[in-house]
Design a protein around this motif. Sequence first.
Motif, PDB file in Angstrom:
ATOM      1  N   LEU A  47       0.824  -1.195   0.000  1.00 37.09           N
ATOM      2  CA  LEU A  47       0.000   0.000   0.000  1.00 37.09           C
ATOM      3  C   LEU A  47       0.866   1.257   0.000  1.00 37.09           C
ATOM      4  O   LEU A  47       0.599   2.214  -0.740  1.00 37.09           O
ATOM      5  CB  LEU A  47      -0.918   0.004   1.229  1.00 37.09           C
ATOM      6  CG  LEU A  47      -1.829   1.235   1.383  1.00 37.09           C
ATOM      7  CD1 LEU A  47      -2.754   1.379   0.182  1.00 37.09           C
ATOM      8  CD2 LEU A  47      -2.630   1.119   2.675  1.00 37.09           C
ATOM      9  N   ASN A  48       1.924   1.267   0.801  1.00 37.69           N
ATOM     10  CA  ASN A  48       2.830   2.409   0.830  1.00 37.69           C
ATOM     11  C   ASN A  48       3.523   2.593  -0.507  1.00 37.69           C
ATOM     12  O   ASN A  48       3.798   3.722  -0.929  1.00 37.69           O
ATOM     13  CB  ASN A  48       3.878   2.226   1.933  1.00 37.69           C
ATOM     14  CG  ASN A  48       3.279   2.369   3.322  1.00 37.69           C
ATOM     15  OD1 ASN A  48       2.330   3.113   3.513  1.00 37.69           O
ATOM     16  ND2 ASN A  48       3.832   1.639   4.284  1.00 37.69           N
ATOM     17  N   LEU A  49       3.812   1.477  -1.181  1.00 38.47           N
ATOM     18  CA  LEU A  49       4.470   1.544  -2.475  1.00 38.47           C
ATOM     19  C   LEU A  49       3.569   2.239  -3.496  1.00 38.47           C
ATOM     20  O   LEU A  49       4.018   3.084  -4.271  1.00 38.47           O
ATOM     21  CB  LEU A  49       4.825   0.129  -2.950  1.00 38.47           C
ATOM     22  CG  LEU A  49       5.604   0.015  -4.261  1.00 38.47           C
ATOM     23  CD1 LEU A  49       6.939   0.723  -4.148  1.00 38.47           C
ATOM     24  CD2 LEU A  49       5.815  -1.451  -4.619  1.00 38.47           C
ATOM     25  N   VAL A  50       2.294   1.895  -3.487  1.00 45.47           N
ATOM     26  CA  VAL A  50       1.346   2.526  -4.410  1.00 45.47           C
ATOM     27  C   VAL A  50       1.233   4.021  -4.117  1.00 45.47           C
ATOM     28  O   VAL A  50       1.176   4.855  -5.028  1.00 45.47           O
ATOM     29  CB  VAL A  50      -0.029   1.841  -4.308  1.00 45.47           C
ATOM     30  CG1 VAL A  50      -1.066   2.595  -5.127  1.00 45.47           C
ATOM     31  CG2 VAL A  50       0.068   0.388  -4.765  1.00 45.47           C
ATOM     32  N   LYS A  51       1.198   4.376  -2.842  1.00 47.09           N
ATOM     33  CA  LYS A  51       1.079   5.789  -2.460  1.00 47.09           C
ATOM     34  C   LYS A  51       2.312   6.603  -2.872  1.00 47.09           C
ATOM     35  O   LYS A  51       2.219   7.810  -3.087  1.00 47.09           O
ATOM     36  CB  LYS A  51       0.890   5.900  -0.945  1.00 47.09           C
ATOM     37  CG  LYS A  51      -0.462   5.398  -0.451  1.00 47.09           C
ATOM     38  CD  LYS A  51      -0.568   5.574   1.056  1.00 47.09           C
ATOM     39  CE  LYS A  51      -1.921   5.103   1.567  1.00 47.09           C
ATOM     40  NZ  LYS A  51      -2.018   5.253   3.043  1.00 47.09           N
ATOM     41  N   SER A  52       3.465   5.936  -2.988  1.00 44.26           N
ATOM     42  CA  SER A  52       4.703   6.648  -3.309  1.00 44.26           C
ATOM     43  C   SER A  52       4.855   6.934  -4.792  1.00 44.26           C
ATOM     44  O   SER A  52       5.637   7.808  -5.178  1.00 44.26           O
ATOM     45  CB  SER A  52       5.916   5.829  -2.833  1.00 44.26           C
ATOM     46  OG  SER A  52       5.858   5.612  -1.443  1.00 44.26           O
ATOM     47  N   LYS A  53       4.115   6.221  -5.635  1.00 45.59           N
ATOM     48  CA  LYS A  53       4.314   6.332  -7.078  1.00 45.59           C
ATOM     49  C   LYS A  53       3.857   7.674  -7.629  1.00 45.59           C
ATOM     50  O   LYS A  53       4.551   8.296  -8.439  1.00 45.59           O
ATOM     51  CB  LYS A  53       3.591   5.194  -7.801  1.00 45.59           C
ATOM     52  CG  LYS A  53       4.261   3.843  -7.641  1.00 45.59           C
ATOM     53  CD  LYS A  53       3.529   2.776  -8.455  1.00 45.59           C
ATOM     54  CE  LYS A  53       4.207   1.431  -8.329  1.00 45.59           C
ATOM     55  NZ  LYS A  53       3.531   0.380  -9.135  1.00 45.59           N
ATOM     56  N   GLN A  54       2.694   8.165  -7.218  1.00 44.05           N
ATOM     57  CA  GLN A  54       2.159   9.389  -7.808  1.00 44.05           C
ATOM     58  C   GLN A  54       2.992  10.622  -7.476  1.00 44.05           C
ATOM     59  O   GLN A  54       3.290  11.418  -8.373  1.00 44.05           O
ATOM     60  CB  GLN A  54       0.701   9.599  -7.387  1.00 44.05           C
ATOM     61  CG  GLN A  54       0.008  10.728  -8.157  1.00 44.05           C
ATOM     62  CD  GLN A  54       0.044  10.499  -9.658  1.00 44.05           C
ATOM     63  OE1 GLN A  54      -0.250   9.404 -10.133  1.00 44.05           O
ATOM     64  NE2 GLN A  54       0.431  11.527 -10.412  1.00 44.05           N
ATOM     65  N   PRO A  55       3.394  10.825  -6.204  1.00 50.16           N
ATOM     66  CA  PRO A  55       4.284  11.968  -5.931  1.00 50.16           C
ATOM     67  C   PRO A  55       5.574  11.899  -6.740  1.00 50.16           C
ATOM     68  O   PRO A  55       6.070  12.933  -7.204  1.00 50.16           O
ATOM     69  CB  PRO A  55       4.552  11.853  -4.431  1.00 50.16           C
ATOM     70  CG  PRO A  55       3.375  11.111  -3.886  1.00 50.16           C
ATOM     71  CD  PRO A  55       3.006  10.136  -4.959  1.00 50.16           C
ATOM     72  N   LEU A  56       6.108  10.693  -6.927  1.00 50.17           N
ATOM     73  CA  LEU A  56       7.312  10.532  -7.731  1.00 50.17           C
ATOM     74  C   LEU A  56       7.070  10.998  -9.159  1.00 50.17           C
ATOM     75  O   LEU A  56       7.863  11.764  -9.720  1.00 50.17           O
ATOM     76  CB  LEU A  56       7.766   9.071  -7.706  1.00 50.17           C
ATOM     77  CG  LEU A  56       8.814   8.662  -8.749  1.00 50.17           C
ATOM     78  CD1 LEU A  56      10.118   9.390  -8.493  1.00 50.17           C
ATOM     79  CD2 LEU A  56       9.025   7.154  -8.730  1.00 50.17           C
ATOM     80  N   GLN A  57       5.968  10.551  -9.759  1.00 50.54           N
ATOM     81  CA  GLN A  57       5.656  10.942 -11.129  1.00 50.54           C
ATOM     82  C   GLN A  57       5.446  12.450 -11.235  1.00 50.54           C
ATOM     83  O   GLN A  57       5.915  13.092 -12.186  1.00 50.54           O
ATOM     84  CB  GLN A  57       4.405  10.208 -11.607  1.00 50.54           C
ATOM     85  CG  GLN A  57       4.015  10.487 -13.065  1.00 50.54           C
ATOM     86  CD  GLN A  57       5.025   9.957 -14.044  1.00 50.54           C
ATOM     87  OE1 GLN A  57       5.155   8.757 -14.238  1.00 50.54           O
ATOM     88  NE2 GLN A  57       5.770  10.858 -14.666  1.00 50.54           N
ATOM     89  N   ASP A  58       4.772  13.048 -10.262  1.00 51.39           N
ATOM     90  CA  ASP A  58       4.536  14.487 -10.286  1.00 51.39           C
ATOM     91  C   ASP A  58       5.841  15.278 -10.207  1.00 51.39           C
ATOM     92  O   ASP A  58       6.008  16.306 -10.880  1.00 51.39           O
ATOM     93  CB  ASP A  58       3.617  14.894  -9.131  1.00 51.39           C
ATOM     94  CG  ASP A  58       2.202  14.355  -9.296  1.00 51.39           C
ATOM     95  OD1 ASP A  58       1.831  13.991 -10.430  1.00 51.39           O
ATOM     96  OD2 ASP A  58       1.475  14.300  -8.286  1.00 51.39           O
ATOM     97  N   LEU A  59       6.777  14.812  -9.384  1.00 50.65           N
ATOM     98  CA  LEU A  59       8.060  15.498  -9.256  1.00 50.65           C
ATOM     99  C   LEU A  59       8.847  15.463 -10.559  1.00 50.65           C
ATOM    100  O   LEU A  59       9.395  16.479 -11.001  1.00 50.65           O
ATOM    101  CB  LEU A  59       8.885  14.853  -8.138  1.00 50.65           C
ATOM    102  CG  LEU A  59       8.463  15.150  -6.704  1.00 50.65           C
ATOM    103  CD1 LEU A  59       9.195  14.243  -5.730  1.00 50.65           C
ATOM    104  CD2 LEU A  59       8.726  16.616  -6.369  1.00 50.65           C
ATOM    105  N   VAL A  60       8.900  14.288 -11.187  1.00 46.08           N
ATOM    106  CA  VAL A  60       9.630  14.164 -12.453  1.00 46.08           C
ATOM    107  C   VAL A  60       8.947  14.995 -13.534  1.00 46.08           C
ATOM    108  O   VAL A  60       9.610  15.660 -14.345  1.00 46.08           O
ATOM    109  CB  VAL A  60       9.751  12.690 -12.871  1.00 46.08           C
ATOM    110  CG1 VAL A  60      10.436  12.567 -14.231  1.00 46.08           C
ATOM    111  CG2 VAL A  60      10.525  11.901 -11.819  1.00 46.08           C
TER     112      VAL A  60
END
Length: 556
Positions: free
Chosen positions: A394-407
Amino acid sequence: MVNRGPSGGCATCRQRRVKCDEGKPECRTCGRLKLRCGGYRTQSASTNHKFKFRDQTHKFKRPAGASVQRTVKPKCLPQASPTLHSLSAPDTAVPFFLLHYALTGRDMESARGFYEILVPEYAAQPADSALCLAVSALASETLSLWRRGAGLRSAEASYTQALACLRRTVSNATERGKTATLLTALALQMYENVAAIYGLRSGATRIHHDGAVSLLSFAAPSHTNKISAYVRRYILHSEVSSALRQKRSLRSNAYSLIATQDQDLLAAPDNPSSTLDLIGTAVAELQARYDLASQDCTALLSQHLREKWHAEANRLDEQLLSWAQSVPSHWQPVRLTGSEIDPSIPTYNLTCEIYPSCQIANVWNLWRCQRLILAKITLTSLTAVFHREPGDQLNLVKSKQPLQDLVDSLCYSVPFYLGNRMKPSSMRDFTDPSIVFPTSPPSDHAGYPAIHPDNHKRHLIAQGHWHIMSPLGCLLSLLSEDGQILAGHLREGQADWIRGQFLRVATLLRLRDEGSGGVEGRRLSNSPLSSSGTPDLKAESLAKSVRRAAVFLSGP
């Protein structure tokens, strides 16, 4: 309005509209800036003592409905600036450098503490001082890049003279503690940084940076000297940038700089850039501990360590998010899409974000790179082999979107820096009407540091490719590490777009082989820039090489 008649200043100062000291036979102002003094015109005695009244009311009127163009004039920056006249003359390196790199697009609100105080200190020094010689060396080095290597010998000669003069200066107990002496060491360090990137030196050296740090003990206390406070902040920023690039802990002397921050506030107000550097010290320490521990395979399998990394990364990320909420409202990027962007400007997903200046955009990209470092640590700790806990997915899924937004946001900043430029940089770029950049809609914010469109364009042409080089290099390095864990969470083709933009920057900076061999005679024969391989490998190899050479440059 009272007018005292024609100015008594020399022709050059009158043309530049700056105060002249009317020295004979040549004024000191022109001599200090290495400009040709145009001499004085003869005035009758009656002219010198006669007042004239001229109606200049039209200067203070504007047509109905016209908007007000606001220009921020930083308190620590001189109002006079060198012009672009006669750039072909041999003594124009310093005016060119001061105008395009030290004055335009800078303000104390986003100051890191070097360029913003360099000009007033430089203006107060005699022409044969160590600082003037160091600035001359750095300026000649910079201008030689625009002239494809022409003037390099002049830069090296000035560097040698500056070094000898600095040695004499630091032997004087009175001089070694002055701000000008500190700035001399930092200017020489910047010269070494540029030389290392272009292969003129065998590698980056920190000798001048360390010299500046040692001189701090002789400088006036920062709480009684605003200039000293800004210099200390710049040195701390360089330490943080270096530690982030090298994945190491900060050196012990950096912590003494951190300890003086509360005292600095008594002399100089804090700003978002210096606040971000303080958070960056903790990010650098966490990255260093993570990198050291991850070299031991058993550390990655330790649930205790993974939980500790995850918790620390989340805590620091919250601080960075709070920082983003605290910056001035006019710092927030303005997003343009589709038809709002000139079609000749390469973009990612037909989107770009624009900023008041390169300086502010670079602070934002440093913030993004710090968050990406934390995201990599989080993702690595959550995807450790054989030890995934039920909540990790669950934490892994939550981490993906902020990562994509930053890039995404880092990619959206590329058009702001580069516009539609594709060819190696040259002096013709400053007058080329075909070069365009995305522009923002007019802002009515009272604090918006607006500058004339022509000055803004020259500012981006001179500095844009340098400012985006470090963020793109940081991003490429993160994407290639730890089994490309970050790259695996991006959209298809985005990593390739990023590599292409970095190679584009290398072309603009003449860091790549383009038939003419780049900047003549400046690269080492074993440089990875000339190696064969796929575009992906070339981009990543070049990024690593540049980051090693630019280890003490400002930014991520």
